[in-house]
Design a protein around this motif. Sequence first.
Motif, PDB file in Angstrom:
ATOM      1  N   LEU A  28       4.191   2.144   7.056  1.00 40.68           N
ATOM      2  CA  LEU A  28       3.411   1.103   7.704  1.00 40.68           C
ATOM      3  C   LEU A  28       4.034  -0.422   7.377  1.00 40.68           C
ATOM      4  O   LEU A  28       4.246  -0.627   6.077  1.00 40.68           O
ATOM      5  N   THR A  49      -3.106  -6.665  12.391  1.00 41.68           N
ATOM      6  CA  THR A  49      -3.435  -5.649  13.167  1.00 41.68           C
ATOM      7  C   THR A  49      -3.102  -4.180  12.689  1.00 41.68           C
ATOM      8  O   THR A  49      -2.906  -3.205  13.185  1.00 41.68           O
ATOM      9  N   ASN A  50      -2.987  -4.000  11.265  1.00 45.36           N
ATOM     10  CA  ASN A  50      -2.625  -2.975  10.792  1.00 45.36           C
ATOM     11  C   ASN A  50      -3.709  -2.498   9.666  1.00 45.36           C
ATOM     12  O   ASN A  50      -4.714  -2.160  10.282  1.00 45.36           O
ATOM     13  N   CYS A  61       1.257   2.447   1.683  1.00 48.34           N
ATOM     14  CA  CYS A  61       1.650   2.063   3.000  1.00 48.34           C
ATOM     15  C   CYS A  61       3.186   2.096   3.116  1.00 48.34           C
ATOM     16  O   CYS A  61       3.508   2.679   4.264  1.00 48.34           O
TER      17      CYS A  61
END
Length: 80
Positions: free
Chosen positions: A36, A64-65, A31
């Motif tokens: 992210l 929301t990821n 990530c």
Amino acid sequence: MDNINREYIDTYIQSLIQDENEKLEKFRLQCVERSLPIIHKEVGQYIRLVINQLHAKSIIEVGTNVGYSSIFMSIFMNNE
């Protein structure tokens, strides 16, 4: 976190955090490489503390990821 703390303070705090789950750490690094937005290790440790102190049996997490926070919390709820 450089907006609040000096870098050496961040480095020290991060050195105290031990990665206990190899798969989660690998996911976290992926990530980070992809830029992210996920929770910082320090935030994760605070969440873990709250889960343990409350003896949480369930959590609702609206994200929301990529689901990193949900996976993190589920791992540490099951390791209680």
